[in-house]
Design an enzyme around this catalytic site. Structure first.
Site, mmCIF file in Angstrom:
data_model
loop_
_atom_site.group_PDB
_atom_site.id
_atom_site.type_symbol
_atom_site.label_atom_id
_atom_site.label_comp_id
_atom_site.label_asym_id
_atom_site.label_seq_id
_atom_site.Cartn_x
_atom_site.Cartn_y
_atom_site.Cartn_z
ATOM 1 N N ASP A 1 3.574 9.451 -0.490
ATOM 2 C CA ASP A 1 2.386 8.675 -0.125
ATOM 3 C C ASP A 1 2.160 7.605 -1.179
ATOM 4 O OD1 ASP A 1 0.102 8.098 1.439
ATOM 5 O OD2 ASP A 1 -0.371 10.232 1.639
ATOM 6 N N HIS B 1 0.811 -1.223 0.000
ATOM 7 C CA HIS B 1 0.000 0.000 0.000
ATOM 8 C C HIS B 1 0.845 1.273 0.000
ATOM 9 C CE1 HIS B 1 -4.079 -1.725 0.721
ATOM 10 N NE2 HIS B 1 -3.331 -2.776 0.999
HETATM 11 C C1 GDG Z 1 -2.082 3.828 3.491
HETATM 12 C C2 GDG Z 1 -1.025 4.491 2.589
HETATM 13 C C3 GDG Z 1 -2.698 4.515 0.727
HETATM 14 C C4 GDG Z 1 -8.330 10.161 8.184
HETATM 15 N N1 GDG Z 1 -8.706 10.857 9.272
HETATM 16 C C5 GDG Z 1 -9.924 10.420 9.628
HETATM 17 C C6 GDG Z 1 -10.303 9.411 8.723
HETATM 18 N N2 GDG Z 1 -9.301 9.273 7.847
HETATM 19 C C7 GDG Z 1 -9.351 8.345 6.712
HETATM 20 C C8 GDG Z 1 -9.324 9.072 5.399
HETATM 21 C C9 GDG Z 1 -8.846 7.984 4.458
HETATM 22 C C10 GDG Z 1 -7.919 7.171 5.357
HETATM 23 O O1 GDG Z 1 -8.233 7.497 6.695
HETATM 24 C C11 GDG Z 1 -6.457 7.536 5.117
HETATM 25 O O2 GDG Z 1 -6.051 6.985 3.918
HETATM 26 P P1 GDG Z 1 -4.795 7.543 3.129
HETATM 27 O O3 GDG Z 1 -4.742 6.856 1.818
HETATM 28 O O4 GDG Z 1 -4.910 9.017 2.990
HETATM 29 O O5 GDG Z 1 -3.493 7.276 4.031
HETATM 30 P P2 GDG Z 1 -2.895 6.080 4.993
HETATM 31 O O6 GDG Z 1 -3.700 5.912 6.221
HETATM 32 O O7 GDG Z 1 -1.475 6.463 5.222
HETATM 33 O O8 GDG Z 1 -2.996 4.733 4.124
HETATM 34 C C12 GDG Z 1 -1.701 5.359 1.534
HETATM 35 C C13 GDG Z 1 -3.623 3.743 1.637
HETATM 36 O O9 GDG Z 1 -2.903 2.987 2.616
HETATM 37 C C14 GDG Z 1 -4.516 2.784 0.857
HETATM 38 O O10 GDG Z 1 -3.776 1.903 0.064
HETATM 39 O O11 GDG Z 1 -3.456 5.384 -0.084
HETATM 40 O O12 GDG Z 1 -0.734 5.909 0.674
HETATM 41 O O13 GDG Z 1 -0.121 5.272 3.384
HETATM 42 O O14 GDG Z 1 -9.895 7.168 4.049
HETATM 43 O O15 GDG Z 1 -10.607 9.591 5.115
HETATM 44 N N3 GDG Z 1 -11.474 8.751 8.788
HETATM 45 C C15 GDG Z 1 -12.335 9.110 9.797
HETATM 46 N N4 GDG Z 1 -12.017 10.091 10.710
HETATM 47 C C16 GDG Z 1 -10.840 10.757 10.667
HETATM 48 O O16 GDG Z 1 -10.606 11.649 11.496
HETATM 49 N N5 GDG Z 1 -13.523 8.499 9.899
#
Ligand code: GDG
Length: 452
Positions: A353, A156
């Site tokens: 990322d 990921h």
């Molecule tokens: C890894 C990789 C890759 C965030 N704050 C809250 C909340 N979130 C949710 C977001 C989003 C998720 O968490 C974060 O996803 P990301 O993709 O931005 O980043 P990582 O957590 O680092 O994920 C990344 C991912 O895996 C998938 O393959 O894209 O590059 O690092 O959905 O909305 N959700 C809630 N409250 C919050 O305060 N409910």
């Protein structure tokens, strides 16, 4: 139809469904709904010693098999090697990477324990899909135990150029272990090129040919619906009122040093400093739920951000205006979707990322008649699929300030054109397409990559 076995460090809670489910569980919902399936991984609990037999729970066609981890194993495997060595290295941050042989031994030990507990549960024609950097060696461990099933691996997070990855002690050993998988998936073509080069470098040419990019997506339609619904709900109404007509800039990130938050705060400070017309007119909300709070680097990041927030508000606030609102608690997912729709600017500036789902969620959440502007780091995997974003180098606060100014001044026509160039892609290259593409590769012909 073959059963699908999903293996991840953290297994979703069987009781978290629908609106409360997050991350991987949402992305894989489609794959799981079509066939018999099993989730296998860590239970999220620690015990004196790592369990040897999994706890099993069944919900219809879906089985959850989880293991408690011993405290010391958890510390070595999860905090030590996975988060202390691999996470920074994979995000190009060798300087933050800390290597300890005992941590590495713990990482291998837990991967072995997973394989030993999983192998007896496997059926002959199962398809096994292993997730993320915690589990590089799992496929090789399963092969050693005689597994002949098709095994897939999806990373990921980014994969850096080989010279960087191999600087991490035991890096070559981990890359060699990947050769046990039949499908080796990464997020972007850049990651695929780097991983192919790393495999070729250690003589694994056949495995290099099995590396492919599968950019992960979101369930855009349901997120858009949640955003539209929540935009007229009570939480968003209260939040809107509190803005008293000011324009909202929104950031949403796990509190992690890869997300570029200090640089982003510096960029916002620079906006207020250089572009005075936005003072009093804009409010920036940063939602940054604490993650990995037990790792020292994360505690110091938190202190640094507290200082930035205090400094910015101390310098620029008026009695009736607080320029930066910063919270380290999580916000409920539907509420977050409503906030994204309300925001004129989505500010997403990770230093590196794998994909970044927030960028895609921001696009999906917009009002089609009056969409906002996405300001996006050129180092997020999502860049290739979001051509309408304003791109920035996240290390340059002045560039962030300039992009914020451009976004805040942008007229509706240009906002519409930019948003339209992205929204169909976000919808069509969604979670379902991602699952189907990976599953097609996993089911696809070719001999199994037996015993690397
Ligand atoms: C890894 C990789 C890759 C965030 N704050 C809250 C909340 N979130 C949710 C977001 C989003 C998720 O968490 C974060 O996803 P990301 O993709 O931005 O980043 P990582 O957590 O680092 O994920 C990344 C991912 O895996 C998938 O393959 O894209 O590059 O690092 O959905 O909305 N959700 C809630 N409250 C919050 O305060 N409910």
């Amino acid at each position: 139809m073959s059963r699908l076995v999903l293996v991840a460090n953290r297994v979703p809670n069987p009781n978290d469904r629908g609106a409360t489910a997050g991350g991987l569980a949402v992305a894989l919902r489609d794959a799981v709904s079509r066939r018999d399936a099993m989730w296998f991984g860590w239970s999220g609990s620690t015990a004196e010693a790592t369990a040897t037999t999994p706890q099993i729970e069944t919900r219809g066609r879906l089985t959850y098999a989880t293991l408690d981890l011993g405290k010391e194993d958890y510390r070595r495997y999860y905090q030590g090697f996975a988060n202390g060595s691999l996470w920074p290295t994979l995000h190009y941050r060798l300087g933050l990477s800390h290597f300890d042989r005992a941590d590495y031994a713990g990482y291998r030990k837990v991967n072995n324990a997973f394989a030993v507990a999983l192998a007896p549960l496997l059926r002959r024609d199962d398809l096994v899909w292993v997730h993320d950097f915690h589990l590089f060696p799992l496929g090789a461990e399963l092969r050693r135990l005689g597994a002949r099933q098709r095994l897939g691996f999806f990373l990921h997070v980014p994969f850096p150029p080989p010279g960087l990855f191999f600087a991490m002690p035991r890096g070559a050993e981990l890359v060699a272990d990947l050769a046990a998988y039949d499908v080796i998936g990464v997020q972007t073509e850049e990651d695929a090129g780097n991983l192919r080069a790393a495999l070729a470098n250690i003589g694994q040419k056949a495995a290099a040919a099995r590396v492919a990019a599968f950019p992960i997506g979101i369930e855009a339609d349901s997120f858009a619906r949640a955003a539209a619904k929540s935009a007229s709900g009570i939480e968003t109404a209260r939040f809107r009122q509190s803005l008293v007509g000011r324009t909202l800039v929104l950031g949403v990130d796990r509190l992690d040093y890869t997300k570029g938050l200090p640089q982003r705060f510096a960029g916002f400070a620079q906006l207020l400093n250089q572009f005075e017309q936005h003072r009093q007119r804009v409010t920036y909300l940063q939602v940054a739920p604490v993650s990995r709070g037990d790792v020292a680097q994360y505690r110091s990041l938190r202190r640094e951000l507290d200082e930035w927030a205090g400094r910015i508000n101390g310098q620029y606030a008026d009695p009736d205006w607080m320029p930066l609102r910063y919270m380290t608690r999580a916000v409920a997912r539907p509420t977050l979707a409503g906030f994204m729709r309300l925001a004129r600017v989505g500010l997403v500036t990770p230093l590196r990322d794998g994909m970044n789902l927030v960028a895609k969620e921001y696009v999906a959440a917009q009002d089609p008649a009056d969409p906002g502007v996405l300001v996006l780091s050129r180092f997020a995997g999502a860049v290739a699929q979001l051509p309408g974003a304003l791109l920035v180098n996240p290390l340059d606060p002045d560039e962030i300030a300039e992009a914020l100014d451009t976004a805040l001044e942008m007229g509706r026509e240009e906002r519409l054109a930019r948003w339209r160039s992205m929204e169909a892609g976000v919808r069509e290259q969604g979670a379902q397409a991602w699952c189907q593409d990976f599953m097609a590769a996993l089911e696809g012909g070719g001999p199994t990559a037996i015993a690397a």
